[in-house]
Design an enzyme around this catalytic site. Structure first.
Site, mmCIF file in Angstrom:
data_model
loop_
_atom_site.group_PDB
_atom_site.id
_atom_site.type_symbol
_atom_site.label_atom_id
_atom_site.label_comp_id
_atom_site.label_asym_id
_atom_site.label_seq_id
_atom_site.Cartn_x
_atom_site.Cartn_y
_atom_site.Cartn_z
ATOM 1 N N GLN A 130 35.143 29.775 -15.490
ATOM 2 C CA GLN A 130 34.295 30.822 -16.067
ATOM 3 C C GLN A 130 33.961 31.904 -15.034
ATOM 4 O O GLN A 130 33.285 31.619 -14.042
ATOM 5 C CB GLN A 130 32.984 30.185 -16.540
ATOM 6 C CG GLN A 130 31.971 31.152 -17.103
ATOM 7 C CD GLN A 130 30.647 30.469 -17.439
ATOM 8 O OE1 GLN A 130 30.312 29.446 -16.817
ATOM 9 N NE2 GLN A 130 29.916 30.993 -18.388
ATOM 10 N N GLU A 248 27.593 27.042 -24.115
ATOM 11 C CA GLU A 248 27.363 26.455 -22.792
ATOM 12 C C GLU A 248 25.976 25.801 -22.734
ATOM 13 O O GLU A 248 25.823 24.717 -22.190
ATOM 14 C CB GLU A 248 27.471 27.542 -21.709
ATOM 15 C CG GLU A 248 27.256 26.987 -20.308
ATOM 16 C CD GLU A 248 27.443 28.027 -19.201
ATOM 17 O OE1 GLU A 248 27.670 29.212 -19.508
ATOM 18 O OE2 GLU A 248 27.352 27.634 -18.018
HETATM 19 C C1 LIG Z 1 26.039 24.424 -10.053
HETATM 20 C C2 LIG Z 1 26.290 25.850 -10.487
HETATM 21 C C3 LIG Z 1 27.473 26.151 -11.136
HETATM 22 C C4 LIG Z 1 27.724 27.458 -11.537
HETATM 23 N N1 LIG Z 1 28.927 27.727 -12.130
HETATM 24 C C5 LIG Z 1 29.203 28.985 -12.521
HETATM 25 C C6 LIG Z 1 30.483 29.304 -13.096
HETATM 26 O O1 LIG Z 1 31.346 28.442 -13.258
HETATM 27 N N2 LIG Z 1 30.725 30.580 -13.445
HETATM 28 C C7 LIG Z 1 29.798 31.578 -13.292
HETATM 29 O O2 LIG Z 1 30.076 32.703 -13.672
HETATM 30 N N3 LIG Z 1 28.587 31.316 -12.727
HETATM 31 C C8 LIG Z 1 28.284 30.056 -12.327
HETATM 32 N N4 LIG Z 1 27.060 29.777 -11.735
HETATM 33 C C9 LIG Z 1 26.148 30.896 -11.454
HETATM 34 C C10 LIG Z 1 24.902 30.940 -12.305
HETATM 35 O O3 LIG Z 1 25.181 31.367 -13.602
HETATM 36 C C11 LIG Z 1 23.895 31.865 -11.594
HETATM 37 O O4 LIG Z 1 23.552 31.237 -10.367
HETATM 38 C C12 LIG Z 1 22.650 32.107 -12.401
HETATM 39 O O5 LIG Z 1 22.933 32.896 -13.534
HETATM 40 C C13 LIG Z 1 21.531 32.794 -11.578
HETATM 41 O O6 LIG Z 1 22.035 33.930 -10.942
HETATM 42 P P1 LIG Z 1 21.843 34.159 -9.369
HETATM 43 O O7 LIG Z 1 22.274 32.920 -8.661
HETATM 44 O O8 LIG Z 1 22.530 35.427 -9.006
HETATM 45 O O9 LIG Z 1 20.275 34.296 -9.129
HETATM 46 P P2 LIG Z 1 19.386 35.593 -9.374
HETATM 47 O O10 LIG Z 1 19.753 36.213 -10.671
HETATM 48 O O11 LIG Z 1 19.454 36.455 -8.159
HETATM 49 O O12 LIG Z 1 17.944 34.971 -9.506
HETATM 50 C C14 LIG Z 1 17.151 34.593 -8.360
HETATM 51 C C15 LIG Z 1 15.798 34.121 -8.876
HETATM 52 O O13 LIG Z 1 15.119 35.199 -9.549
HETATM 53 C C16 LIG Z 1 14.755 34.819 -10.866
HETATM 54 N N5 LIG Z 1 14.892 35.942 -11.779
HETATM 55 C C17 LIG Z 1 15.947 36.776 -11.867
HETATM 56 N N6 LIG Z 1 15.744 37.690 -12.851
HETATM 57 C C18 LIG Z 1 14.527 37.417 -13.383
HETATM 58 C C19 LIG Z 1 13.759 37.989 -14.420
HETATM 59 N N7 LIG Z 1 14.217 39.035 -15.116
HETATM 60 N N8 LIG Z 1 12.546 37.457 -14.718
HETATM 61 C C20 LIG Z 1 12.077 36.387 -14.008
HETATM 62 N N9 LIG Z 1 12.778 35.799 -12.992
HETATM 63 C C21 LIG Z 1 13.973 36.302 -12.695
HETATM 64 C C22 LIG Z 1 15.741 33.723 -11.242
HETATM 65 O O14 LIG Z 1 15.231 32.893 -12.264
HETATM 66 C C23 LIG Z 1 15.919 33.000 -9.925
HETATM 67 O O15 LIG Z 1 14.860 32.085 -9.729
HETATM 68 C C24 LIG Z 1 26.775 28.480 -11.319
HETATM 69 C C25 LIG Z 1 25.570 28.175 -10.661
HETATM 70 C C26 LIG Z 1 25.331 26.877 -10.255
HETATM 71 C C27 LIG Z 1 24.036 26.578 -9.551
#
Ligand SMILES: Cc1cc2nc3c(=O)[nH]c(=O)nc-3n(C[C@H](O)[C@H](O)[C@H](O)COP(=O)(O)OP(=O)(O)OC[C@H]3O[C@@H](n4cnc5c(N)ncnc54)[C@H](O)[C@@H]3O)c2cc1C
Length: 409
Positions: A130, A248
């Site tokens: 993905q 998902e």
């Molecule tokens: C084990 C694992 C597997 C994964 N596998 C995939 C995969 O196969 N493919 C893929 O595409 N992605 C994958 N991901 C990525 C995952 O979808 C993202 O980590 C997730 O969407 C959060 O994005 P970020 O890490 O950029 O954090 P950020 O978006 O930077 O968020 C950081 C913090 O800020 C908070 N935050 C952000 N925006 C807001 C808001 N508007 N209001 C309140 N709080 C907010 C979040 O909740 C979080 O606590 C995976 C992640 C993990 C941990």
């Protein structure tokens, strides 16, 4: 309360039990009982083949695409029985191929795409991953910058994806790319299907805290895919992407609690052996976990009922399920590590096979199994959209609260 489903579904349950009795090794006590990692991986792969050969992968897909043409309820019954037996319902990359992409193609794919891709997903010829998240685009997914430009009969893709689980095992990726840089952010995105085995793609593993490298970075430099490998219309990929996220987040709402129950029972045994069940604080936390787990079970049944009696698709209830189980799991695994005490500082025994959800059913009460489950639980409130994001979705779509200010719409 242990409700029975409709008679046809219960009749199907009998067939699944007969299949399990005929195909599981004698004395089978769950995938967790295979303590060697390599052997366990081999079992998952061989078991997937058995499911495929018996037509038990994606049973709710139409027969013409390789499914069994059964109902969603029969699919739930199958997964229930597999979970109770402690065997996986699919292979590792099938989470992306069957659960996410396949179900999305059934809704948004062209007939040609369904006929080509769905049977190949089931046969295992194509393994998917993905490509949503990017550096700078996780929760704020619409901010993604990977671009795709139509050049004659192919899309040319440039950019980077991040946290791409199981990309090294996959040969295809479904990804979101910006196809109109001038449109409002949500409206300039397309959903593309891209082969990974080509010179313009580089996959680099990321080492996680657990020591494993389940996820990766994927770089695209002039990578290409055929013009027809777009799902939905050009610049309309956001709608397709949201359908996929519903699968998902919520697809396993009704069957997840079976695995959570097995894990909870194992914690009870460990608490008893460690003498911790007489500790009033541990007793209180166990009771709290039990109540939450039972609530999750009823929530799962309610969501299933809604899907069966509605249009067959998940709405915001997918977010409710995801929020609920992921937060429950952190409490439960925190408690497990507290019961383990100092033993949790040393990893003994193998980690769980999947980086998602519970530990492997039938696993011994080793620190490795609980530490692994704890790592997974930590990630559970992040992947598929963080808890904060689920709360925003529920606040806006269910409670009708004002939308939070955003620069993306
Ligand atoms: C084990 C694992 C597997 C994964 N596998 C995939 C995969 O196969 N493919 C893929 O595409 N992605 C994958 N991901 C990525 C995952 O979808 C993202 O980590 C997730 O969407 C959060 O994005 P970020 O890490 O950029 O954090 P950020 O978006 O930077 O968020 C950081 C913090 O800020 C908070 N935050 C952000 N925006 C807001 C808001 N508007 N209001 C309140 N709080 C907010 C979040 O909740 C979080 O606590 C995976 C992640 C993990 C941990």
């Amino acid at each position: 309360m242990h409700p029975a489903h409709a008679p046809e579904a219960e009749e199907f349950r009998g067939r699944v039990r007969a299949f399990l009795a005929a195909n599981l090794p004698p004395g089978w006590s769950g995938i967790g009982s295979i303590t060697d990692r390599h052997e366990a991986d081999e079992f998952v792969s061989a078991w997937r083949t058995v499911l495929f050969e018996h037509g038990l992968l994606a049973v709710a897909w139409p027969k013409k695409y390789g499914g069994a043409g059964l109902s969603k309820l029969e699919q739930v019954v199958l997964v229930e029985e597999l979970a109770k037996a402690g065997v996986p319902a699919m292979g590792y990359n099938d989470t992306f191929g069957i659960k996410m992409l396949g179900n999305t193609l059934l809704r948004w794919g062209t007939e040609a795409q369904r006929q080509w891709f769905l049977p190949r997903i089931l046969s295992g010829d194509d393994l998917w991953c993905q490509g949503y998240s990017e550096p700078g685009a996780g929760s704020d997914l619409a901010a993604l910058r990977t671009s795709a430009t139509l050049d004659g009969d192919r899309w040319v893709i440039d950019g980077q994806k991040l946290w791409t689980s199981r990309a090294r095992e996959a040969n295809w990726i479904f990804l979101l790319a910006r196809t109109d840089p001038h449109a409002p952010l949500h409206r300039g995105i397309s959903f593309l299907l891209v082969p990974l085995d080509q010179p313009g793609v580089e996959v680099r593993p990321i080492r996680a805290l657990s020591g494993e490298s389940e996820f990766n970075e994927v770089f695209f430099t002039g990578a290409t895919t055929a013009a027809g490998n777009i799902v939905g219309d050009v610049n309309q990929g956001w709608t397709v992407a949201m359908t996929l996220l519903g699968h998902e987040r919520g697809e396993e709402a009704a069957t997840n609690p079976i695995l959570f129950r097995a894990e909870f029972d194992r914690l009870l045994v460990m608490s008893r052996c460690a003498g911790a069940r007489t500790d009033p604080v541990v007793r209180d936390r166990l009771a709290d976990a039990y109540i939450r787990m039972e609530t999750m079970r009823y929530l799962g049944m309610r969501i299933l009922t809604g899907v069966l009696h509605g249009d067959g698709h998940l709405g915001p209830e997918a977010s409710i399920s995801k929020l609920y189980w992921s937060e429950y799991h952190q409490r439960l695994t925190d408690l497990a590590l507290d019961v383990l005490g100092a033993d949790a500082l040393v990893t003994d025994g193998r980690l769980p096979l999947r980086a998602f959800r519970t530990d492997d059913p039938g696993a011994p009460n080793t620190s490795g199994s609980w530490l692994g489950a704890w790592y997974n639980a930590t990630a559970g409130t992040i992947y598929a959209g963080s808890s904060e994001v689920q709360r925003n979705i529920l606040g806006e779509t269910v409670l009708g609260l004002p939308k939070e200010p955003s620069s993306t719409s």
